[in-house]
Structures are given as structure tokens and as C-alpha cells.
Design an enzyme around this catalytic site. Sequence first.
Site, mmCIF file in Angstrom:
data_model
loop_
_atom_site.group_PDB
_atom_site.id
_atom_site.type_symbol
_atom_site.label_atom_id
_atom_site.label_comp_id
_atom_site.label_asym_id
_atom_site.label_seq_id
_atom_site.Cartn_x
_atom_site.Cartn_y
_atom_site.Cartn_z
ATOM 1 N N CYS A 73 0.843 -1.190 0.000
ATOM 2 C CA CYS A 73 0.000 0.000 0.000
ATOM 3 C C CYS A 73 0.882 1.245 0.000
ATOM 4 C CB CYS A 73 -0.905 0.008 1.230
ATOM 5 S SG CYS A 73 -1.877 1.530 1.387
ATOM 6 N N CYS A 79 -0.522 6.990 6.785
ATOM 7 C CA CYS A 79 -1.825 7.186 7.420
ATOM 8 C C CYS A 79 -1.835 6.506 8.788
ATOM 9 C CB CYS A 79 -2.945 6.650 6.528
ATOM 10 S SG CYS A 79 -3.237 4.881 6.651
ATOM 11 N N CYS A 82 -3.028 0.996 9.142
ATOM 12 C CA CYS A 82 -2.286 -0.254 9.261
ATOM 13 C C CYS A 82 -0.917 -0.054 9.912
ATOM 14 C CB CYS A 82 -2.071 -0.884 7.881
ATOM 15 S SG CYS A 82 -3.580 -1.347 7.016
ATOM 16 N N CYS A 160 -8.340 2.612 -0.095
ATOM 17 C CA CYS A 160 -7.738 1.919 1.045
ATOM 18 C C CYS A 160 -7.893 0.417 0.860
ATOM 19 C CB CYS A 160 -8.416 2.358 2.339
ATOM 20 S SG CYS A 160 -7.920 1.404 3.793
ATOM 21 N N GLN A 284 -20.526 -4.064 13.805
ATOM 22 C CA GLN A 284 -19.158 -4.549 13.745
ATOM 23 C C GLN A 284 -18.551 -4.263 12.372
ATOM 24 O OE1 GLN A 284 -17.181 -5.647 15.989
ATOM 25 N NE2 GLN A 284 -18.450 -6.333 17.695
ATOM 26 N N TYR A 313 -23.977 -3.165 27.873
ATOM 27 C CA TYR A 313 -23.370 -2.500 26.706
ATOM 28 C C TYR A 313 -23.873 -3.161 25.422
ATOM 29 C CZ TYR A 313 -19.991 -1.040 30.306
ATOM 30 O OH TYR A 313 -19.386 -0.550 31.444
ATOM 31 N N GLU A 334 -28.211 -0.349 27.353
ATOM 32 C CA GLU A 334 -27.403 0.530 26.504
ATOM 33 C C GLU A 334 -27.741 1.974 26.836
ATOM 34 O OE1 GLU A 334 -25.037 2.397 24.238
ATOM 35 O OE2 GLU A 334 -24.893 0.211 24.184
ATOM 36 N N ASP A 382 -19.685 -6.294 26.967
ATOM 37 C CA ASP A 382 -18.964 -5.857 25.765
ATOM 38 C C ASP A 382 -18.737 -4.353 25.887
ATOM 39 O OD1 ASP A 382 -17.796 -5.569 23.307
ATOM 40 O OD2 ASP A 382 -19.602 -5.964 22.133
ATOM 41 N N CYS A 409 -12.212 -5.171 23.570
ATOM 42 C CA CYS A 409 -11.420 -4.628 22.468
ATOM 43 C C CYS A 409 -10.093 -4.075 22.966
ATOM 44 C CB CYS A 409 -12.198 -3.546 21.724
ATOM 45 S SG CYS A 409 -12.701 -2.151 22.749
#
Length: 453
Positions: A73, A79, A82, A160, A284, A313, A334, A382, A409
Site C-alpha cells: 500500500c 496514514c 495499518c 484503502c 461490527q 453495553y 445501553e 462488551d 477490544c
Amino acid sequence: MLKKNDLIQLKITSATAEGSGVGHTADGLAVFVPMSAIGDVLTVRILKVKKSYAFGKLEAVITPSPTRIKPDCPNFSKCGGCVWRHITYAEECAIKEQKVRDAVERIGGIKTQINPIIACDKTDRYRNKAQLPVGKDRDGNIQIGFYSFHSHRIVDCADCALQPEQFAEVIRITREFVEQYDIRVYDEVTGKGRLRHLYIRYAEVTDELMVCFVVNGNGLKHEDVLLQKLREALPNLKTVVFNSNREKTNVILGKKNRVAFGDGTIEDELCGKRFRISPFSFWQVNRAQAEKLYSKAREYAGLSGSEKLLDLYCGTGTIGLTMADGCASLIGVEIIPDAVRDAELNAERNGVKNARFICADAPAAAEQLRKEGVSPDVVILDPPRKGCGEELVETVAKMQPERVVYVSCDPATLARDLKYFEQRGYITREVTPCDMFSRTAHVESVALLTRNP
């Protein structure tokens, strides 16, 4: 003594969670080097020296790592996306798996089973969402792309590698329209200008496309021409929305949408359920990988049909609703009202009769449910990157669910919260990392905890 601008030879022996390689000088000082790979022998220029570590820049590769590959790339390293396009995917997965293991063991102080990472079948073109700032460079050229690392300088990106190819067509049409009609783009410094962001969402299963323009106002001049160009070039275009954001803020979306074409939503499918997606909806980013993650979460939940399931959540209800057919009742919590409305509509759309949703902050709702005597058998967590925190862990533990399934995450906050649970009588049975965002530094995980009898 090491100092700025020194050139040194360095062997890279490990990697950080953020994507830098790490080597050590003869006297043991750690040197962090972006764009390096474990096993590289490099010439490194020292950029900054601290007391116990230093930062360096790769000047030359003396001996390449066996895992080093040629980046594919032109924007890689420019950027802010990645960080792993210069190593094999197998090596990337190994680094991410180790990242989770290190966090659980070092931060959480927990020895448990860390399963092999759930790898992606598709490492490119998997993202179903793009939020692209629009601006100008010093010469007045239109820039549509991504912010560079740790800055708000836009790196122009026509296509991208992580996004569907049709996103490039939306970018091209938008760029040409802005140039042709001299549309003023937003200036973060002055707060003036009209077009702020280009926001694109794609539903993989239904092949529906949403284009949203974030504007400092209500719309754009000649927007009918823009709509016509998009509709002619993109047969699967389902809706076009103008989002109004007049605030001088880094928050991308404003609170008000105006639908210019379609009904303002697209629909996609996850684990056999259909979900309505608006510009505000959480969805997602990697749908195919989310199915794998949710499948593991369902396995950990161990549902037999009689359980009361609490989904904290819950967002638009995705995790809980994919499990609703396996439990007796589902409560989703939520804090975002639009997400709760979407969750209720998603339940109705999928014929789910045993679910109800509460609009409230997770800790407050959990405490209220506990006071009401709600005793869930399984709790799904979550949380955002900051994790649950000790207060919520305390409340969940007082509910005494048999099992807690924690989707995370951020390995560091996961490890911290697992430690809180263990201090309150829960045992971390196993953790499974999942690569949701290939070629980036991020890694998700799902953990199973059970109550110690």
C-alpha cells in the site's frame, strides 16, 4: 552514552502492541523502532532518548527478518491505519496472541488457558465502514483520506486496501464534485467551510450501500447533481444521508440527519439475524469475523434454553439477539437512545419475543436490576475500550451469575477487570483472542468466567 541522531546497529527481538519493533543496546536500553520486524538487523537513527528507553527510525535493513514482506500500500506508514503490512499475516497473529497473553498474565496476574487466535479468512477489503475527513493541503488540493499518526493532517487516499473497492468510487465522485462546484471544505482551525467528512457504510450480505455526508450546515450546493452521479455509478446505493454537525469538535457525527435518498438505513445479516443500520448504529466493522467472535461468545454462554441472559453495553442488540433463541429471557442495557430504539426494532424484525431493552448507563442499570432482584444466569459484557471498571464488576458479581462472558477490544482493561472478578470469587476459565482488524494494531478477545462454588 546514546544520544539523538546516533546511528546504531540493532537486532529487533520483540514487538509492542502498538506496532513498533523493540531491540536493546549493549547496555540494555530498549529502543522502539516503527516499521521493523522481529528478527530484523537494522541501522537505526536515534530520535529521542529517555532514561530507560529510546525511540529510533529505521535507516536501513542489514538483515531482514524471515517474516518481513514488501508492503503493498502506498500510504502504509503515512496514514494512521495499518501497522503490520510489512510482516506476514501469521506473524501478525502471533504478535496479537502474545499481546493478549502478556496482558492477562502481567496485568491481571492470571494463569489461564489462552487459546490460539481466531484468524481472519480475508485480511483485505473487510471493513464495512469508512469515516474520511475532507480538507485541503497547503497548495489547496482536495484531500480525502485518513489522519496521519498522532495528528490531524489528512493523508489523501483514493483507495484503502482494507475497504471495499466501491468505496474508492464514492471517494472519486465526491472529489470530482467538490472540485467542479468549488464546494468549501471544513477548516478545523477556523471552524468554517461546509463539507467535513465522507462517511460510507456497506452491508455485505444484502449488498446495500449507504453514503453519508457530514456537513457544517444542512446540505451542499448542487447536491442533486451529486446524488445523480452516485446513483448512476453505484447500482447498489440504498440511501444517501446528510448529517449536520455545526460544532467545533473532533466528534464526527452531529445529532441531526436529513435523508436525501432512500430511507436512511441499510440492512445486513449477522449469525442468521437481520439488523437495521443507520448512520448512528453500532455495527461490527468486520462482519464475517464478528460472526466467529459471537459464535465463541455463545459457546462460552453455555445456553440450554432456561437461562436469564443479561447483555450489558448491548448497543443495537447484536450479541444478545443472536443468543435469544437459546435462553428463556434477555435483558439488554445501553446508554444511547438511538441504539436502544434500533435494538427494539431489530428484536421485532427478527421475531424475538423474549427480549427487553433498558436505556441507561451500564453500572446504574445493573445496580437497579440487582435491587429489583433480577438474577441473571449469564451476563454478557462488551464494554468500550476503557473496560468495565471495578464498580460494575462489583455489581455484576453481587448478582451471582453462573457465567460471565466478557468481550473486549482492549487486552489491558480486560486483564484489569478479570483481576477484579477473580477478587470477587470468579475464575477465568479461558480467553480466546480474535483478529477483528487485520493489519492494524487492534485485537479483540472473549473470556469465560465462572462463579467459584
